[in-house]
Design an enzyme around this catalytic site. Structure first.
Site, PDB file in Angstrom:
ATOM      1  N   THR A  12       0.823  -1.212   0.000  1.00  0.00           N
ATOM      2  CA  THR A  12       0.000   0.000   0.000  1.00  0.00           C
ATOM      3  C   THR A  12       0.852   1.254   0.000  1.00  0.00           C
ATOM      4  OG1 THR A  12      -1.752  -1.161   1.188  1.00  0.00           O
ATOM      5  CG2 THR A  12      -1.818   1.226   1.256  1.00  0.00           C
ATOM      6  N   TYR A  22      -8.030   1.278  -3.873  1.00  0.00           N
ATOM      7  CA  TYR A  22      -6.675   1.535  -4.339  1.00  0.00           C
ATOM      8  C   TYR A  22      -6.068   0.251  -4.872  1.00  0.00           C
ATOM      9  CZ  TYR A  22      -4.821  -0.673  -0.107  1.00  0.00           C
ATOM     10  OH  TYR A  22      -4.519  -1.572   0.880  1.00  0.00           O
ATOM     11  N   THR A  88       1.353  -4.318   4.416  1.00  0.00           N
ATOM     12  CA  THR A  88       1.148  -4.628   5.839  1.00  0.00           C
ATOM     13  C   THR A  88       0.506  -5.987   6.076  1.00  0.00           C
ATOM     14  OG1 THR A  88      -1.013  -3.512   5.863  1.00  0.00           O
ATOM     15  CG2 THR A  88       0.931  -2.184   6.404  1.00  0.00           C
ATOM     16  N   ASP A  89      -0.138  -6.571   5.059  1.00  0.00           N
ATOM     17  CA  ASP A  89      -0.881  -7.813   5.287  1.00  0.00           C
ATOM     18  C   ASP A  89       0.017  -8.965   5.719  1.00  0.00           C
ATOM     19  OD1 ASP A  89      -3.200  -6.531   4.634  1.00  0.00           O
ATOM     20  OD2 ASP A  89      -3.436  -7.456   2.663  1.00  0.00           O
ATOM     21  N   LYS A 161      -0.770  -8.014  12.933  1.00  0.00           N
ATOM     22  CA  LYS A 161      -1.754  -7.037  12.476  1.00  0.00           C
ATOM     23  C   LYS A 161      -3.094  -7.356  13.129  1.00  0.00           C
ATOM     24  CE  LYS A 161      -3.458  -4.745   8.295  1.00  0.00           C
ATOM     25  NZ  LYS A 161      -3.369  -4.660   6.816  1.00  0.00           N
TER      26      LYS A 161
END
Length: 313
Positions: A12, A22, A88-89, A161
């Site tokens: 991202t 996005y 970030t995943d 996360k």
């Protein structure tokens, strides 16, 4: 000034707004770095585009190649630290893998964002600045691989996360897997071209045996059970897991619960009787990585347990 190499992998932080949402991995690392001239006040920088993907597409081949690339970069002693832009995943997985496969005490910092690069409230620039400042600091030496999000720093073994949208989407479990990456720890993957096949099965009430049977039929080397509570599983699945162990598959018990860990002592499952391995403080995705790497060294269950135990002391 410290010499820092920035590796772009997408995510991202390199995304652009599109169709009401996005698309990740659209902006080059060159554009990201050059859009922030302030970075040059903290370190002498250069960069490379390693890949440009959403981190949901991260895989074992990229991990292996990235770890090998980092080991090469540190081997010639040109660089004092490495910063990696990343989605970030799966950042926690990449960080954990690199923590076990890179062999230098020099800082490695992964950095991402929750908003794309062209969003009005883009958080990537501030995070990237924080990551470079952290990588350039003496305090980052001899630590675990680090992750930066929400302008906060987390260690690879404990970060996860916990929120799908929040700017500060990362948190830490209680430290239990503290293993600073350096020349004396981890796994040597330089001659490894592919990793053993390990899957994850999520537990729930009335859990079907079909996923585990599919992994057995596909000749997987191991499975991590993301069980309920302290890694309990539906009776039928547990019985099939016991049979899988007898056939040579390695079964690691982790939990879908983020805190508390899974241990052989004090639970409802007798790991020694069934031949299972307790994940201890590791969540399912990190337990999978450790099991894959452990299987490159041994298929002995007690020795694999040792890998899970030694890093939780």
């Amino acid at each position: 000034m410290k010499k820092i190499h920035i590796i772009g992998t997408g995510g991202t932080i390199a995304g652009k707004m599109s169709h009401g949402g996005y698309d990740a991995g659209q902006v080059s690392i060159k554009s990201l770095v050059e859009s922030l001239p302030e970075l040059k006040t903290y370190a002498d920088l250069d960069y490379e585009q390693f890949c440009n993907i959403g981190s949901q597409d991260m895989n074992e081949t990229i991990w292996l190649n990235l770890a090998k690339r980092i080991n090469i970069l540190f081997a010639d002693d040109r660089y004092d630290a490495i910063v990696i832009t990343h989605g970030t995943d799966t950042m926690e997985e990449t960080a954990f893998f690199l923590n076990l496969t890179t062999h230098s005490p020099k800082p490695i910092v992964l950095v991402g964002s929750m908003r794309p690069s062209d969003a009005p409230d883009a958080d990537g620039p501030a995070n990237l600045i924080m990551a470079v400042k952290t990588a350039a600091s003496d305090e980052a030496m001899n630590r675990e691989v680090l992750c930066c999000l929400g302008q906060k720093i987390f260690e690879a073994g404990s970060v996860f996360k916990f929120d799908t949208h929040a700017i500060d989407a990362y948190a830490s479990v209680e430290p239990g897997y503290g293993l600073p990456h350096n020349v004396d720890t981890g796994f040597n993957i330089e001659s490894i071209e592919s990793l053993p096949k390990v899957g994850i099965i999520y537990g729930y009430g009335g859990c079907s045996t079909l996923p585990l049977q599919a992994f057995i039929d596909a000749n997987y080397d191991g499975v991590v059970l993301a069980g309920v509570g302290g890694s309990n599983f539906y009776y039928d699945v547990m019985m099939l897991a016991e049979e899988a162990v007898k056939r040579g598959m390695k079964i690691v018990r982790s939990s879908r619960v983020p805190f508390g860990g899974v241990y052989t002592e004090g639970g409802e499952v007798d790991d020694n009787k069934f031949g299972f391995i307790a994940a201890q403080s590791l969540n399912p995705q990190k337990a999978r990585i450790l099991l894959m790497l452990a299987l490159t060294q041994t298929t002995d269950t007690e020795k694999i347990r040792g890998y899970f135990n030694i890093h939780n002391t």
